[in-house]
Design an enzyme around this catalytic site. Structure first.
Site, mmCIF file in Angstrom:
data_model
loop_
_atom_site.group_PDB
_atom_site.id
_atom_site.type_symbol
_atom_site.label_atom_id
_atom_site.label_comp_id
_atom_site.label_asym_id
_atom_site.label_seq_id
_atom_site.Cartn_x
_atom_site.Cartn_y
_atom_site.Cartn_z
ATOM 1 N N ARG A 204 3.542 -4.268 17.007
ATOM 2 C CA ARG A 204 2.130 -3.889 16.888
ATOM 3 C C ARG A 204 1.239 -4.974 17.498
ATOM 4 N NH1 ARG A 204 1.799 -3.074 10.577
ATOM 5 N NH2 ARG A 204 2.847 -5.099 10.787
ATOM 6 N N HIS B 177 -1.796 -8.822 2.020
ATOM 7 C CA HIS B 177 -1.509 -7.550 2.690
ATOM 8 C C HIS B 177 -2.613 -7.260 3.706
ATOM 9 C CE1 HIS B 177 0.315 -3.801 3.480
ATOM 10 N NE2 HIS B 177 -0.107 -3.087 2.455
ATOM 11 N N SER C 208 0.818 -1.216 0.000
ATOM 12 C CA SER C 208 0.000 0.000 0.000
ATOM 13 C C SER C 208 0.851 1.264 0.000
ATOM 14 C CB SER C 208 -0.954 0.008 1.199
ATOM 15 O OG SER C 208 -0.255 -0.206 2.417
ATOM 16 N N ASP D 22 -1.588 -8.963 12.370
ATOM 17 C CA ASP D 22 -2.893 -9.538 12.025
ATOM 18 C C ASP D 22 -3.331 -10.638 12.985
ATOM 19 O OD1 ASP D 22 -3.197 -7.938 9.674
ATOM 20 O OD2 ASP D 22 -1.756 -9.239 8.665
ATOM 21 N N HIS E 171 6.508 -12.933 8.918
ATOM 22 C CA HIS E 171 6.511 -11.578 8.364
ATOM 23 C C HIS E 171 7.633 -11.481 7.344
ATOM 24 C CE1 HIS E 171 6.907 -7.177 8.143
ATOM 25 N NE2 HIS E 171 5.655 -7.140 8.537
#
Length: 441
Positions: free
Chosen positions: A328, A271, A241, A376, A319
């Site tokens: 995160r 993504h 993105s 995620d 990742h």
């Protein structure tokens, strides 16, 4: 199958053998400073982008303007009655690298209220889409619709375009976009999932609290929104993105064109769409293996081995860059542990126990380069707990946050006068020639 398609299928199958041989046998051959495997493999690890907004260290994690996530949350002025900063304070920080004073945050808050007014034609455009369109289609369309009022586009077409001041017009569009995107996202949520029951923005609230207000959430959700939008804002420039936004804007396409394109990349399952896929997997995992039982280490370990031995992966783990637990993920896990009710939520208990067991299982399995969870693996559980259970919408939330980093980056792209991006391609024949006779460097 048509003759054309048959011919193409045959050629692809033949060509694939060549590509796989190059990767397997000659992947480390250097061709003009990059390897064959990097040229074929999505430009992985090639240092060819510059940004000072954020940096992702494989063993440390993300830093925003040089600060870790905990340092960022600690340093920025907080929303009233909250331990989390406002998104508006974070926007100032991303753009400048400076920690804003309360007065500077108040100024941003005031300006944000003016800029967040969305033109009515945006609602008309979104409503004109089929109601069962994916919410990311609606969001991308809403952003693209505003292009007709782009200040940068008007400046470029004015006949007085000056590269030295072009960034000022990008800044205006970028600021408008980040202020409006949560309003558009809330409209889409209400349109699709609340019977088109629309709630007007409250001018007394900061962005996070306002978003919670508009989608009918409790006051506690304001902190979820603040945390979520900040954590998802940027992850250096190489992700799809961010890179897409930078690439499109490098052609001097205005911020609306650029970020609509970035959102379309974010919608991919490799993504931003991964967050909903992880939650879907966790719910099915719980139903299949636990069947309401308490998630003990023994149960989870057996279930994970059954999953891997059946040829499936553990979604949310691994990742492209990180080689540690995604900070995160940790920030959201800590939020869960510190929130009464949420830390005892059955779904969070499953996620938490998977976190305790999965890395060791994956290391023993031996096929994962990074056995640690990414963002995620955790984010959907929080949304689910607060009743935002329409997981098609989760990537929209990601897109709202990611706008902050993308818009800060392209403002600086224009400020520094970065040129159009144009990497050089090579052919498979050329790669095979280099493999046979590696260049002398």
């Amino acid at each position: 199958m048509s003759q054309l398609k048959q011919t193409l299928a045959k050629k692809i199958a033949e060509h694939s053998v060549r590509t796989q041989r190059l990767l397997k046998e000659f992947g480390n051959v250097v061709i003009d400073k990059v390897t064959i495997s990097q040229a074929i493999g999505g430009m992985r690890d090639i240092k060819a982008l510059v940004t000072d907004i954020s940096y992702l260290d494989p063993f440390e994690g993300i830093r925003f303007r040089g600060k870790t996530i905990p340092e960022t949350f600690e340093a920025l002025p907080k929303a009233p009655g909250s331990k989390y900063p406002t998104v508006e304070a974070f926007w100032y920080f991303l753009l400048t690298g400076d920690i804003p004073t309360k007065e500077q945050v108040d100024e941003v808050l005031k300006e944000w209220k003016v800029r967040q007014v969305v033109p009515s034609y945006v609602w008309d455009a979104i409503r004109a889409l089929p109601r069962d369109s994916h919410p990311m289609v609606m969001l991308s369309t809403g952003i693209l619709t505003m292009q007709k009022d782009s200040k940068f586009a008007k400046f470029y077409s004015s006949g007085n375009f000056n590269k030295k001041v072009a960034w000022e017009y990008v800044y205006e569009d970028a600021y408008d976009l980040v202020a409006r995107i949560p309003i558009i996202a809330a409209f889409i949520y209400n349109l699709k999932y609340r019977g088109d029951f629309q709630v007007a923005p409250d001018p007394s609230l900061d962005m996070g609290a306002n978003f919670a207000h508009m989608i009918g959430q409790c006051k506690e959700y304001a902190d979820v929104a603040r945390m979520y939008f900040i954590l998802h804002s940027d992850h250096e420039s190489g992700n799809v993105s961010a890179h897409t936004t930078h690439l499109v804007h490098s052609a001097l396409s205005d911020p609306y064109y650029a970020y609509s394109a970035g959102l379309n990349g974010l919608a991919g399952p490799l993504h931003g769409l991964a967050n909903q896929e992880v939650l879907d997997w966790i719910i099915k995992f719980e139903e299949k293996y636990l069947k309401g039982a308490e998630p003990t280490k023994e149960l989870i370990e057996k279930a994970l081995w059954d999953t891997l031995n059946s040829g499936q992966v553990i979604p949310g783990y691994g990742h492209a860059v990180l080689r540690k637990t995604d900070p995160r993920y940790t920030a959201q896990r800590n939020f869960c542990l510190e929130t009464p009710g949420l830390k005892d939520d059955p779904l969070f208990k499953v996620v938490s126990m998977i976190y305790e067991v999965a890395p060791d299982v994956l290391m023993k399995h031996g096929k994962a380069k990074n056995p640690w969870p990414n963002v995620d693996a955790q984010s959907g559980v929080i949304q689910w707990y607060y009743g935002v259970r329409e997981w098609d919408f989760y990537t929209v939330l990601f897109g709202v946050g990611r706008a902050l980093g993308c818009m800060a980056n392209i403002t600086w792209d224009r400020g520094l006068g970065y040129p159009i991006e144009r990497p050089k391609s090579v052919t498979t024949d050329m790669l095979e020639q280099w493999a046979a006779n590696p260049p002398q460097l």
